[in-house]
Design an enzyme around this catalytic site. Sequence first.
Site, short mmCIF file in Angstrom:
data_model
loop_
_atom_site.label_atom_id
_atom_site.label_comp_id
_atom_site.label_asym_id
_atom_site.label_seq_id
_atom_site.Cartn_x
_atom_site.Cartn_y
_atom_site.Cartn_z
N HIS A 154 0.84 -1.19 0.00
CA HIS A 154 0.00 0.00 0.00
C HIS A 154 0.88 1.25 0.00
O HIS A 154 1.75 1.40 0.87
CB HIS A 154 -0.93 0.02 1.21
N CYS A 246 19.21 -3.09 44.23
CA CYS A 246 19.58 -2.56 42.92
C CYS A 246 20.89 -1.78 43.02
O CYS A 246 21.33 -1.41 44.12
CB CYS A 246 18.46 -1.66 42.39
N CYS A 248 21.28 1.15 42.27
CA CYS A 248 20.99 2.52 42.70
C CYS A 248 20.92 2.63 44.22
O CYS A 248 20.55 3.67 44.75
CB CYS A 248 19.67 2.99 42.09
N CYS A 296 -27.59 18.29 65.91
CA CYS A 296 -27.24 18.16 64.48
C CYS A 296 -26.25 17.04 64.19
O CYS A 296 -25.94 16.77 63.03
CB CYS A 296 -26.70 19.48 63.95
N CYS A 306 -14.51 24.54 80.62
CA CYS A 306 -15.86 24.34 81.13
C CYS A 306 -16.61 23.31 80.30
O CYS A 306 -16.23 22.98 79.18
CB CYS A 306 -16.62 25.66 81.15
N CYS A 320 -24.38 19.92 77.52
CA CYS A 320 -23.33 19.56 78.48
C CYS A 320 -22.38 18.55 77.84
O CYS A 320 -22.81 17.55 77.24
CB CYS A 320 -23.96 18.97 79.74
#
Length: 599
Positions: A154, A246, A248, A296, A306, A320
């Site tokens: 091609h 290794c 390194c 909540c 306190c 409390c």
Amino acid sequence: MDSDDMHDANDVESLDDDFYGGETEDDDDNNNDAADDYVDGADNSDLAQRTEINFSILKESDIRERQEDDIRSVAAVLSIPPVAASILLRHYNWNVSNVNEAWFADEDGVRRKVGLLEKPAYKNPDANKMPKLTCGICFEAYRPSKIHTASCGHPYCSSCWGGYIGTSINDGLGCLMLRCPDPACAAAVDQDMIDAFASAEDKKKYERYLVRSYIEVNKKTKWCPAPGCEHAVNFDAGDENYDVSCLCSYSFCWNCTEDAHRPVDCDTVSKWILKNSAESENTNWILAYTKPCPKCKRSIEKNRGCMHMTCSAPCRFQFCWLCLGDWSDHRGACNRFQDSEKQAVYDETEKRREMAKKSLVKYTHYYERWATNQSSRQKALTDLHQMQTVHMENLSDIQCQPESQLKFITEAWLQIVECRRVLKWTYAYGYYLDEHELAKKKLFEYLQGEAESGLERLHLCAEKELQVFLSAEGPSKEFNDFRSKLAGLTRVTKNFFENLVRALENGLSDVDSNGAATSKAKSSKNAAGSSKGRGKGTNRATVSSKITVDNEWYCVECTYANVGSATACAMCSEWSCGQCTYANIGSATACAVCNQQRQ
């Protein structure tokens, strides 16, 4: 690459095999005084007695050489060009045997599968009759010399080939299996086409992909996980030690690719790392040190003295801290006894909070020591490098001794680096040790404590006491004493950690769940005593079997710290408890496990 050559080049991180190696029965006869050894110039250091290494390091040049050998082998056997052999090997994951077997079983099928066409699938018109050919991508007309094809025939122009190949390379590893641009064509694009049309930068990328493909499909090789390292490690199975080093200077576990963690198993390391990175400890902290607003339910931390708490906006509920009740109901005093139903809920909440606090305190204890030993190890590596590159030469000049006579200092730092690594992971081991197995926990903490104390003495000596001689103006008479002390501490610390490593690798099996010494442990002690001729109460206070430091001396055989006036090792002169058979130190008046008085 020869594994022995690799090991010598990586001395900083290759201490494992020596560290875990056992001593022979004749070690006592060869254990001469450290100072005499170095004065005589004989190198009988344990660090030199390496066991066989089960891995080797592959540089990029080594990988390319192996690839070329495989390509030449396949090309010669199958009588095909090297570029075709390379395509075959990439398709069969660089397995020469699989390539040869598949080729001889069905050559035509293999050719179709990998895209090696013997005849062009597309025939170009006669170039002599057509002065120009049309590119199949840009549809521009070009002279035949500007048109190029793969084995399929091609036609595409040079510019389109370059763009197609460059785009494929930038897309990743898929470029190694590149096919003809025609969607209906399966012809392979070989290395010659890449070299002809790819840019210089793209060629480098393609070559890196080629090298990566050779390593990543090989079950016996892995890339070093250290950032920026381009070396690979070839591992030979058959050894339970998965720690590899290794060039390194990075050590890692072959099995899980985490930091080298022997003697702790990979599962424990995986759980520990996950715990360090997960949000579980944040949750524990919230449970331990905050309470939910009764209205909540948001978590609130008490930051004043306190008990009157006010939730933040928009809730603004006042309650409390002790009973979580509405502040207006108890008029500033929380002294009312709760009814049974409310008290049960309160007790359950407090129980969960106390459990979370206990868990957090335990985790903090082990994590802090794990992290501290890690940072100490990194500092020791830096000090070791500084010692090897700068201080050794200066010390040699100051003390008027060749550097070969100063190897004991490097060996001490190598031991410190390795021991810090082992000690770090023993804290992860201790965190997951079952608290109900009291005998094992007690044995573990004893061995860990002894090893840590020995390491601190060695590290202090190598770090602080050496500075006196580095800053001296000339040779010092005390230097030989320092040599003897540091070499001795190195040997004793090595023994401490060998005991710890051996116990952890055996699962602390020297004691059973009741705290009694196991038959295996007792038989091994008896065998050791008989093979080396050490009966009960044997005098060990000889020059070659003890290391004197300050007002104590350390038995080389069992590493126990004895008082300076002792003439025999208190640990080695042990006695067995008549009730639980536990082996106690000689100086003990009662059994350490069951508290039975010595008979």
